[in-house]
Each structure stands twice: as C-alpha cells, then as structure tokens.
Design an enzyme around this catalytic site. Sequence first.
Site, short mmCIF file in Angstrom:
data_model
loop_
_atom_site.label_atom_id
_atom_site.label_comp_id
_atom_site.label_asym_id
_atom_site.label_seq_id
_atom_site.Cartn_x
_atom_site.Cartn_y
_atom_site.Cartn_z
N HIS A 118 -54.22 -18.51 12.22
CA HIS A 118 -54.17 -17.17 12.81
C HIS A 118 -52.83 -16.89 13.48
O HIS A 118 -52.69 -15.93 14.24
CB HIS A 118 -55.32 -17.02 13.82
N LYS A 120 -49.00 -15.68 14.03
CA LYS A 120 -48.22 -14.49 13.67
C LYS A 120 -46.85 -14.67 14.32
O LYS A 120 -46.63 -14.20 15.42
CB LYS A 120 -48.90 -13.22 14.17
N ASP A 125 -32.93 -17.99 12.29
CA ASP A 125 -31.70 -18.75 12.56
C ASP A 125 -31.88 -19.82 13.63
O ASP A 125 -30.91 -20.21 14.27
CB ASP A 125 -30.55 -17.81 12.94
#
Length: 174
Positions: A118, A120, A125
């Site tokens: 779940h 996100k 970089d």
Amino acid sequence: MRISGALIVILLIALAYIIVNQPRVCPQNPQINVYFCPEDSCGNAVISLIDRANRSVDVAMYSFTHEGIADALIRAKERGVSVRVIIESEQVSSYSQYGRLRAAGIEVKLDKNPYLMHNKFAVVDGKVVATGSFNYTESADKKNDENLIIIWDPEIASKYESEFEEMWEGVYGK
C-alpha cells in the site's frame, strides 16, 4: 590597503559560486512542500519532480493509472535516467500504466508481498521523496481528497531508498 576591481570581481564570482552550489537541503532543516488534491494538482507536482530527475527515479505505487505521470517517467527513461517502478499486483488492470511503462523499457515489477503493498512514494536522485496518500491516478488527482508531501532531504530519501531496495529484491517486513 587597496583592493583592485579585478580582485573584487573574482571574490564576488567565488562567493556566488559557493552560494549557488550549496546543497539545497540540510538534514537538520529539510525543505518540505505540501499539496492537497484536487486543488493543488498533485499530479503536476509529481510530473515536475520527475522531469527534473538527473540520475534515478524509483516508484512504489499501490495504484498507477495516471497517464501524465507515466509520460514523465518515460521521458526520464529516454533522457537516460534510471527508472524503476513497483506496482501492487492486485491493481493491474486495463487502466493501469503497467504495460505501457514496460513497453517503454522501464523496469517494472509487480509486488510479490502476499498482502497489499500500500506504499505510495517516489525517490528522485537519492535526494527527494514524494509520499502521502496520493496514488498515481486521475481520480486521486482530480476528484479525491488526497495529500502529497515532497521532502528534499538526502537522509530521509536514503531511508525510503532502502525500503524500495528491499521491496525490489522481494524482502518484506525486514
């Protein structure tokens, strides 16, 4: 003692170089940008961040159907940026950008965790993290109440990058 004009110019150039090349963030005081969807266009913030990537973009995303963000990842890949994406396997459908990203040569893995992945987040970089409730979907961007936090801090990015590496290797809950 008199300082010549040429020496003053050299000193000013050196000072400007030092100021411009200072790290944008220090671990004690990270720069943090906060967005709320739909009013702050979280998708555009993510796209802008990806478009500025120079070296790498690693994404762990529960649901990924946002064409604009997929376009930005494809552009990054085309300019030589290393792009890797992990998507929750239960969220792959005809609307998902999974196949499109793979067709563009981007390394994409489906999460193998027996439970839901779940997460996100994206790490750009090795210095910047984009995280929050924001899934990379048009609904999250234009309809839902969502949040996105972009943290400019290499130390925090390193922790997210470590988590991404574990997931990439199929290690969960370590």
